[in-house]
Design a protein around this motif. Structure first.
Motif, mmCIF file in Angstrom:
data_model
loop_
_atom_site.group_PDB
_atom_site.id
_atom_site.type_symbol
_atom_site.label_atom_id
_atom_site.label_comp_id
_atom_site.label_asym_id
_atom_site.label_seq_id
_atom_site.Cartn_x
_atom_site.Cartn_y
_atom_site.Cartn_z
ATOM 1 N N ILE A 29 0.699 -1.312 0.361
ATOM 2 C CA ILE A 29 -0.707 -0.195 0.140
ATOM 3 C C ILE A 29 0.902 1.410 -0.169
ATOM 4 O O ILE A 29 1.232 1.478 1.010
ATOM 5 C CB ILE A 29 -0.824 -0.082 1.716
ATOM 6 N N GLY A 30 0.408 2.223 -1.192
ATOM 7 C CA GLY A 30 1.820 3.085 -1.188
ATOM 8 C C GLY A 30 1.002 4.160 -1.353
ATOM 9 O O GLY A 30 -0.054 3.711 -0.543
ATOM 10 N N ARG A 31 1.693 5.669 -0.828
ATOM 11 C CA ARG A 31 1.339 6.725 -1.433
ATOM 12 C C ARG A 31 0.255 7.498 -2.014
ATOM 13 O O ARG A 31 0.998 7.346 -3.608
ATOM 14 C CB ARG A 31 2.521 7.845 -0.556
ATOM 15 N N TYR A 32 -0.270 8.182 -2.375
ATOM 16 C CA TYR A 32 -0.895 8.824 -3.286
ATOM 17 C C TYR A 32 -0.114 10.031 -3.462
ATOM 18 O O TYR A 32 -0.190 10.561 -2.754
ATOM 19 C CB TYR A 32 -2.982 8.760 -3.356
ATOM 20 N N SER A 33 0.188 10.309 -5.044
ATOM 21 C CA SER A 33 1.174 11.405 -5.407
ATOM 22 C C SER A 33 -0.171 11.877 -6.107
ATOM 23 O O SER A 33 -1.511 11.347 -7.304
ATOM 24 C CB SER A 33 2.365 10.815 -5.658
ATOM 25 N N PHE A 34 0.606 12.661 -7.094
ATOM 26 C CA PHE A 34 -0.292 13.230 -8.203
ATOM 27 C C PHE A 34 -0.628 12.430 -9.006
ATOM 28 O O PHE A 34 -1.582 12.554 -9.596
ATOM 29 C CB PHE A 34 -0.333 14.983 -8.853
ATOM 30 N N LYS A 35 0.519 11.815 -9.459
ATOM 31 C CA LYS A 35 0.492 10.578 -10.488
ATOM 32 C C LYS A 35 -0.089 9.952 -10.523
ATOM 33 O O LYS A 35 -0.875 9.405 -11.663
ATOM 34 C CB LYS A 35 2.359 10.402 -11.272
ATOM 35 N N ASN A 36 0.381 9.643 -9.641
ATOM 36 C CA ASN A 36 -1.018 8.181 -8.842
ATOM 37 C C ASN A 36 -2.366 8.622 -9.798
ATOM 38 O O ASN A 36 -3.163 7.655 -10.209
ATOM 39 C CB ASN A 36 -0.814 7.649 -7.569
ATOM 40 N N ALA A 37 -2.832 9.532 -8.831
ATOM 41 C CA ALA A 37 -4.305 9.998 -9.058
ATOM 42 C C ALA A 37 -4.222 10.243 -10.420
ATOM 43 O O ALA A 37 -5.539 9.759 -11.377
ATOM 44 C CB ALA A 37 -4.706 11.082 -8.211
ATOM 45 N N PHE A 38 -3.124 11.126 -11.395
ATOM 46 C CA PHE A 38 -3.523 11.231 -13.235
ATOM 47 C C PHE A 38 -3.890 9.966 -13.466
ATOM 48 O O PHE A 38 -4.413 9.565 -14.195
ATOM 49 C CB PHE A 38 -2.401 11.673 -13.591
ATOM 50 N N LEU A 39 -2.798 9.065 -13.070
ATOM 51 C CA LEU A 39 -2.409 6.983 -13.753
ATOM 52 C C LEU A 39 -3.845 6.502 -13.236
ATOM 53 O O LEU A 39 -4.551 6.279 -14.578
ATOM 54 C CB LEU A 39 -1.727 6.625 -13.568
ATOM 55 N N LEU A 40 -4.236 6.547 -12.678
ATOM 56 C CA LEU A 40 -5.653 6.115 -12.173
ATOM 57 C C LEU A 40 -7.072 6.732 -12.934
ATOM 58 O O LEU A 40 -8.019 6.169 -12.923
ATOM 59 C CB LEU A 40 -6.105 6.319 -10.659
ATOM 60 N N PHE A 41 -7.396 8.291 -12.653
ATOM 61 C CA PHE A 41 -8.188 8.760 -13.408
ATOM 62 C C PHE A 41 -7.856 8.382 -15.020
ATOM 63 O O PHE A 41 -9.365 7.746 -15.874
ATOM 64 C CB PHE A 41 -7.725 10.899 -14.318
ATOM 65 N N ILE A 42 -6.723 8.249 -15.725
ATOM 66 C CA ILE A 42 -6.885 7.997 -16.883
ATOM 67 C C ILE A 42 -7.308 6.509 -17.271
ATOM 68 O O ILE A 42 -8.085 6.416 -18.403
ATOM 69 C CB ILE A 42 -5.242 7.430 -17.677
#
Length: 108
Positions: A29-42
């Motif tokens: 379980i990792g930390r959320y970052s802007f990159k992770n949020a963007f990849l999840l949105f995509i």
């Protein structure tokens, strides 16, 4: 595969390995970052999934084979059909309402 024992945060089962055998939750379980949020949105909209382009190609070029393969269990190779239906309906609604320029009424 790790030899560490984990407790699943979802179902509270103790297990050894990378994924919970009961619910499939990852042990990492990792930390959320802007990159992770963007990849999840995509990924939610299907733009990061290579299966979407394969599913669209096969639906137009060989629809019977694609449906047969999907129903026989080749589901990871193709984009989920209800997600694709929602995406196409949303896209067509955006295009339909967005391209109607004020002053031009197509339904006269």
């Amino acid at each position: 595969m790790t030899k560490d024992e984990h407790v699943c945060p979802t179902c509270a089962r103790q297990y050894v390995g990378n994924y919970c055998p009961q619910c499939g939750q990852s042990s990492k379980i990792g930390r959320y970052s802007f990159k992770n949020a963007f990849l999840l949105f995509i990924d939610v909209w299907g733009l990061g999934n290579r299966g979407m382009f394969r599913a669209l190609r096969d639906l137009f070029l060989r629809p019977g084979y694609m449906i047969r393969d999907y129903l026989r269990g080749m589901q990871m190779a193709y984009f989920p059909p209800f997600k694709m239906l929602f995406l196409i309906c949303t896209l067509s609604l955006i295009i339909e309402t967005g391209l109607n320029v004020k002053g031009i009424n197509r339904y006269q």
